[in-house]
Each structure stands twice: as structure tokens, then as C-alpha cells.
Design an enzyme around this catalytic site. Structure first.
Site, PDB file in Angstrom:
ATOM      1  N   ASP A   1       0.874  -1.171   0.000  1.00  0.00           N
ATOM      2  CA  ASP A   1       0.000   0.000   0.000  1.00  0.00           C
ATOM      3  C   ASP A   1       0.910   1.220   0.000  1.00  0.00           C
ATOM      4  O   ASP A   1       1.520   1.552   1.013  1.00  0.00           O
ATOM      5  CB  ASP A   1      -0.885  -0.015   1.246  1.00  0.00           C
ATOM      6  CG  ASP A   1      -1.761   1.228   1.368  1.00  0.00           C
ATOM      7  OD1 ASP A   1      -1.676   2.126   0.496  1.00  0.00           O
ATOM      8  OD2 ASP A   1      -2.533   1.316   2.348  1.00  0.00           O
ATOM      9  N   VAL A   2       1.016   1.891  -1.144  1.00  0.00           N
ATOM     10  CA  VAL A   2       1.989   2.980  -1.256  1.00  0.00           C
ATOM     11  C   VAL A   2       1.634   4.181  -0.389  1.00  0.00           C
ATOM     12  O   VAL A   2       2.492   5.043  -0.153  1.00  0.00           O
ATOM     13  CB  VAL A   2       2.160   3.429  -2.721  1.00  0.00           C
ATOM     14  CG1 VAL A   2       2.696   2.282  -3.573  1.00  0.00           C
ATOM     15  CG2 VAL A   2       0.868   3.995  -3.300  1.00  0.00           C
TER      16      VAL A   2
ATOM     17  N   TYR B   1      -8.514  14.118  -7.246  1.00  0.00           N
ATOM     18  CA  TYR B   1      -7.679  13.530  -8.297  1.00  0.00           C
ATOM     19  C   TYR B   1      -6.911  14.605  -9.058  1.00  0.00           C
ATOM     20  O   TYR B   1      -5.696  14.524  -9.221  1.00  0.00           O
ATOM     21  CB  TYR B   1      -8.553  12.726  -9.265  1.00  0.00           C
ATOM     22  CG  TYR B   1      -7.780  12.057 -10.370  1.00  0.00           C
ATOM     23  CD1 TYR B   1      -7.114  10.862 -10.146  1.00  0.00           C
ATOM     24  CD2 TYR B   1      -7.705  12.626 -11.646  1.00  0.00           C
ATOM     25  CE1 TYR B   1      -6.392  10.239 -11.156  1.00  0.00           C
ATOM     26  CE2 TYR B   1      -6.983  12.007 -12.658  1.00  0.00           C
ATOM     27  CZ  TYR B   1      -6.335  10.816 -12.411  1.00  0.00           C
ATOM     28  OH  TYR B   1      -5.618  10.210 -13.423  1.00  0.00           O
TER      29      TYR B   1
ATOM     30  N   LYS C   1      -2.789  15.227  -9.049  1.00  0.00           N
ATOM     31  CA  LYS C   1      -1.969  15.138 -10.252  1.00  0.00           C
ATOM     32  C   LYS C   1      -1.240  16.461 -10.532  1.00  0.00           C
ATOM     33  O   LYS C   1      -0.083  16.450 -10.997  1.00  0.00           O
ATOM     34  CB  LYS C   1      -2.819  14.720 -11.451  1.00  0.00           C
ATOM     35  CG  LYS C   1      -3.369  13.301 -11.338  1.00  0.00           C
ATOM     36  CD  LYS C   1      -2.254  12.267 -11.141  1.00  0.00           C
ATOM     37  CE  LYS C   1      -2.778  10.847 -11.147  1.00  0.00           C
ATOM     38  NZ  LYS C   1      -1.706   9.843 -10.970  1.00  0.00           N
TER      39      LYS C   1
END
Length: 260
Positions: A65-66, A158, A162
Site C-alpha cells: 500500500d503505497v 484527483y 496530479k
């Protein structure tokens, strides 16, 4: 031009499906030893590893799980034990989350997207750079999105994550360049993967999507993967600190093709 990554030790996060799996296979085909991470699809990850080994390559599937820094530390220790370090990191693990307008969003869900997409990229890059800087070589490539530049209603977490990955890329590149380490990002547009099947597999959704793409087609995972191979190879040895947008012209604002 013969691009080879023979002997390079590579980690691809989120490599069990979609763009990540295409990248893992392309890197392996170029000669790299590839470890790929998964969270919820071990069978898919193992299938990719088997496919790479069947072609004579070397591969590992590792659960991680990063968004959890301790899990990332353990992940890189596994890389150390298996292959003695890392030469290339592909920060691909990510999620878009559930659609919700900003004033309607559930904060824990909003925060989770940031933790995976931004914090996860940082945790992995930090561990990779701890190894790359002393060896005076290496490449970190972050998989970003056209939503570094294009707002996306309902997906503020999101898009924000990014955009942040874009600046993280530039900053880490500036820090690592004097040590011979490159840091880049690639920003895909609409790519034919399972995560957006509900759009490209629906005639109405596909028609609307294609209006946003000057090349009038959806990209394929292999098109992203092939460019990743180029970017992390010595062919791109003088390139760092940039996000390479691969979107069929989506960020060229096709609505303006016929006037403002």
C-alpha cells in the site's frame, strides 16, 4: 535505434492492471528486471510475472500500500534483498475516487485519493532516491494525468493530486540532477483500460469523449508503455524535470479548432 534496459532493476507500482501492467511488460521486454506491486489483485500480478518469465525475463510481484510509509520502506527492503537496489522507479499506483462535487465530498474519501496519488508517489520516490543518489544514477518516472492541466468536475482530489505530482516531479528533479538522477512524469489522456471501460464501451460516452481528442481515438496502454521505455532509457538521458503529455491532443483544447 536499439533501446535496451538490460540488467536494470525496476519497480512499477500499481503494476497489476491497465497502464501499469503494460509498462511492466514493456520494460521487461527491453531487458529490465521488473518488480510490480499490487494491493487487491494478486492473481493478476502473478499472471503478469508468469508471462514475463515465460519470455525469459525476471519479475517479482510484491504486495504494498503505497500510501503507508512503513509499507513502502518494507517494499524497498524487498527490492534490496532480491536485486540489491533499484535503478528505475515507475510511480504508477493511483486512484480517481468516487465522483462528488467539492461541497458534497466525503473528506476521508477525498483525503484517501491524495494519500495514494501524491503521498504514495512521494514515499516511493523518497525511498528510491535514497538509493539512486549515492549510486549517482537512476530514473524516477511519475505517472500523472492530463488533469495536471485540465480541471475535472467531481474529481477535485484527483486533479489536485496530479497537479501536485507535476510540481513534485520538477522539484525532485532539481534536487536530484546534480547527483546524476533524472525525475520525469508522463501524463496520459484517455487510454483504453478497465478503469474507464464504462466510457469507451458505451457509444454515447465514446462519442462525447472523442470530441475532446483531436486525433479522434482513444490511446492504448502500449502507447504509454513504449514511451515510458524511451523516457527511462539513455535515449532520454538529457531530459529531466518535465511532464510529457501523451493525450492525442486533448490538452490542445479542440473546442477552439473552429474559432474562439
Amino acid at each position: 535505434m536499439n533501446i535496451t534496459l538490460k540488467g536494470k532493476r525496476v519497480l512499477v507500482t500499481g503494476g497489476s492492471s491497465g497502464i501499469g501492467s503494460a509498462i511492466a511488460k514493456a520494460l521487461a521486454a527491453a531487458g529490465a528486471k521488473v518488480a510490480l506491486t499490487y494491493r487487491t489483485h494478486p492473481k493478476s500480478a502473478e499472471a503478469i510475472v508468469r508471462a514475463i518469465k515465460k519470455r525469459g525475463g525476471k519479475a517479482l510481484a510484491l504486495e504494498a500500500d503505497v500510501s503507508d510509509p512503513a509499507a513502502v520502506v518494507a517494499l524497498f527492503h524487498q527490492m534490496d534483498e532480491a536485486w540489491g537496489g533499484i535503478d528505475i522507479l515507475i510511480n504508477n499506483a493511483g486512484m480517481d475516487g468516487e465522483r462528488a462535487l467539492g461541497w458534497e465530498a466525503d473528506f476521508p474519501a477525498w483525503k484517501k485519493v491524495i494519500e495514494v496519488n501524491l503521498f504514495g508517489a512521494f514515499h516511493c520516490a523518497s525511498e528510491a532516491l535514497k538509493r539512486m543518489v549515492p549510486q549517482k544514477s537512476g530514473v524516477v518516472l511519475n505517472v500523472s494525468s492530463v488533469h495536471e492541466e485540465i480541471a475535472w468536475s467531481g474529481y477535485s482530489a484527483y486533479a489536485s493530486s496530479k497537479a501536485a505530482v507535476g510540481m513534485l516531479t520538477k522539484t525532485l528533479a532539481q534536487e536530484a540532477a546534480p547527483h546524476g538522477v533524472r525525475v520525469l512524469a508522463i501524463a496520459p489522456g484517455a487510454i483504453r483500460t478497465p478503469i474507464n471501460r464504462d466510457v469507451w464501451d458505451n457509444p454515447k460516452g465514446l462519442k462525447d469523449l472523442l470530441k475532446k481528442i483531436p486525433l479522434n481515438r482513444i490511446g492504448e496502454p502500449k502507447e504509454i508503455a513504449d514511451l515510458v521505455v524511451v523516457l527511462v532509457s539513455d535515449t532520454a538521458s538529457y531530459l529531466t524535470g518535465r511532464t510529457i503529455v501523451v493525450d492525442g491532443g486533448m490538452t490542445d483544447y479542440p473546442d477552439f479548432a473552429n474559432g474562439g
